[in-house]
Design a protein around this motif. Structure first.
Motif, PDB file in Angstrom:
ATOM      1  N   THR A  60      -8.283   6.293   4.111  1.00 46.65           N
ATOM      2  CA  THR A  60      -7.138   6.176   4.685  1.00 46.65           C
ATOM      3  C   THR A  60      -5.996   6.179   3.289  1.00 46.65           C
ATOM      4  O   THR A  60      -5.360   7.024   2.967  1.00 46.65           O
ATOM      5  CB  THR A  60      -6.560   5.381   5.281  1.00 46.65           C
ATOM      6  N   LEU A  61      -6.425   5.222   2.583  1.00 48.37           N
ATOM      7  CA  LEU A  61      -5.244   5.209   1.718  1.00 48.37           C
ATOM      8  C   LEU A  61      -5.638   6.549   0.056  1.00 48.37           C
ATOM      9  O   LEU A  61      -4.800   6.544  -0.126  1.00 48.37           O
ATOM     10  CB  LEU A  61      -5.869   3.557   0.509  1.00 48.37           C
ATOM     11  N   THR A  62      -6.383   6.635  -0.147  1.00 45.11           N
ATOM     12  CA  THR A  62      -7.165   8.004  -1.100  1.00 45.11           C
ATOM     13  C   THR A  62      -6.100   9.620   0.026  1.00 45.11           C
ATOM     14  O   THR A  62      -5.849   9.769  -1.157  1.00 45.11           O
ATOM     15  CB  THR A  62      -8.328   8.392  -0.786  1.00 45.11           C
ATOM     16  N   LYS A  72       0.748  -0.961   0.342  1.00 44.80           N
ATOM     17  CA  LYS A  72       0.081   0.125  -0.305  1.00 44.80           C
ATOM     18  C   LYS A  72       0.602   1.806   0.568  1.00 44.80           C
ATOM     19  O   LYS A  72       0.566   2.784  -0.296  1.00 44.80           O
ATOM     20  CB  LYS A  72      -1.031  -0.515   1.400  1.00 44.80           C
ATOM     21  N   ARG A 132     -12.141   3.655   0.772  1.00 46.22           N
ATOM     22  CA  ARG A 132     -10.422   3.528   1.038  1.00 46.22           C
ATOM     23  C   ARG A 132     -10.129   4.736   1.567  1.00 46.22           C
ATOM     24  O   ARG A 132      -9.099   5.612   0.954  1.00 46.22           O
ATOM     25  CB  ARG A 132     -10.248   2.750  -0.143  1.00 46.22           C
ATOM     26  N   TYR A 149      -0.488   1.721  -6.131  1.00 47.75           N
ATOM     27  CA  TYR A 149      -1.373   0.163  -5.664  1.00 47.75           C
ATOM     28  C   TYR A 149      -3.245   0.747  -5.532  1.00 47.75           C
ATOM     29  O   TYR A 149      -4.166   0.018  -5.664  1.00 47.75           O
ATOM     30  CB  TYR A 149      -1.487  -0.458  -4.267  1.00 47.75           C
ATOM     31  N   TYR A 150      -2.783   2.070  -5.203  1.00 51.37           N
ATOM     32  CA  TYR A 150      -4.596   2.681  -4.995  1.00 51.37           C
ATOM     33  C   TYR A 150      -4.915   3.171  -6.363  1.00 51.37           C
ATOM     34  O   TYR A 150      -6.447   2.475  -6.751  1.00 51.37           O
ATOM     35  CB  TYR A 150      -4.098   4.333  -4.672  1.00 51.37           C
ATOM     36  N   TYR A 200      -3.658   9.429   1.805  1.00 51.89           N
ATOM     37  CA  TYR A 200      -2.777   9.115   1.173  1.00 51.89           C
ATOM     38  C   TYR A 200      -1.456   9.236  -0.350  1.00 51.89           C
ATOM     39  O   TYR A 200      -0.911   9.743  -0.322  1.00 51.89           O
ATOM     40  CB  TYR A 200      -1.994   7.586   1.958  1.00 51.89           C
ATOM     41  N   TYR A 201      -2.537   8.776  -1.356  1.00 52.18           N
ATOM     42  CA  TYR A 201      -2.830   8.667  -2.041  1.00 52.18           C
ATOM     43  C   TYR A 201      -2.355  10.228  -2.939  1.00 52.18           C
ATOM     44  O   TYR A 201      -1.524  10.701  -3.342  1.00 52.18           O
ATOM     45  CB  TYR A 201      -3.412   7.742  -3.371  1.00 52.18           C
TER      46      TYR A 201
END
Length: 271
Positions: free
Chosen positions: A240-242, A214, A238, A219-220, A244-245
């Motif tokens: 947290t991932l959004t 991740k 998602r 990956y996102y 972060y990206y």
């Protein structure tokens, strides 16, 4: 930040010129080629066929994590954005050499050259998205509202490619090996991103492996395409991932523009 805002205004002001040059770049790819636009599809289709053979029923028999989906149906939403991202990054990296005659013109806004290449690659990507949608319909999968999210994830991949591309194309003017380094990094990148395989093959070995996957920004995008096409999940599922990206992509874009701005006065002297 002032440079970024000024560039944004310039893009809006010259949007028609950028679009026309992007279309011209797309058409230029196939000038003098007997089969023309057909070559655009051959290599990606052959690549998908090889991966499907190796990892699908005839090879390692890697089962897709989505119930009722064949390996090809699972593979395509992961590899289509990668084709776009890798082509865009390679093209942007070499754009200043390719358009050196424009770089030497004092009145030309050199910053739009990476965007011209990006638009050209987006046109190619559009064809592959249509093919992907057709494949899903033929395979019997019903359309979902989340398919519209492909536009969002394409934009996300574009911003990442553009940010890295601003850096690599500026450096490539002075350090010609940069293009080769980018190509090698992309070869590693396709295997470091769970595109042909599912991350569950490795995450069972430890939580840190999942975190490592991740940390890779792409990956996102890959997960997002599969969320949109297969599982029907939205990007805000998602969170947290959004976040972060977009933080990483924003930093990369600002850093790439800063490097481009610093090296720009010397482009015409070297090219």
């Amino acid at each position: 930040m002032g440079y970024v805002l000024a560039l944004g205004k310039e893009i809006v002001k010259k949007r028609k010129l950028i679009w026309d040059l992007g279309k011209a770049d797309f058409k230029k790819r196939f000038v003098g080629s007997y089969f023309g636009i057909i070559w655009m599809f051959i290599q990606p289709i052959v690549t998908v066929a090889i991966y499907a053979f190796v990892f699908g029923e005839a090879g390692f028999k890697s089962p897709p994590p989505v119930p009722g989906a064949t390996y090809v149906v699972w593979l395509v939403p992961g590899i289509v954005p990668w084709f776009f991202y890798s082509e865009a990054l390679n093209s942007i990296t070499n754009c200043l050499q390719e358009y050196s005659y424009l770089v030497k013109k004092v009145v030309f806004q050199v910053e739009i050259l990476p965007m011209i290449k990006l638009i050209s690659c987006l046109m190619v990507h559009g064809f592959f998205v249509v093919i992907m949608l057709g494949l899903y319909l033929v395979s019997g999968r019903m359309p979902m509202v989340t398919w519209i999210q492909i536009l969002y994830y394409t934009f996300a991949a574009s911003m990442l490619a553009l940010g890295i591309g601003f850096f690599t194309c500026a450096v490539n003017v002075f350090f010609k090996d940069m293009a080769q380094i980018v190509a090698i990094c992309l070869q590693f990148g396709i295997w470091m991103t769970p595109i042909m395989y599912h991350e569950s093959m490795f995450t069972s070995k430890g939580k840190w492996v999942e975190l490592l996957f991740k940390l890779n920004p792409f990956y996102y995008v890959t997960a997002g395409y599969r969320d949109s096409m297969l599982t029907g999940n939205w990007f805000w599922e998602r969170p947290t991932l959004t976040v972060y990206y977009w933080v990483v992509t924003g930093i990369v874009l600002l850093a790439g523009l800063k490097m481009f701005k610093r090296l720009r006065p010397h482009f015409s002297d070297v090219l």
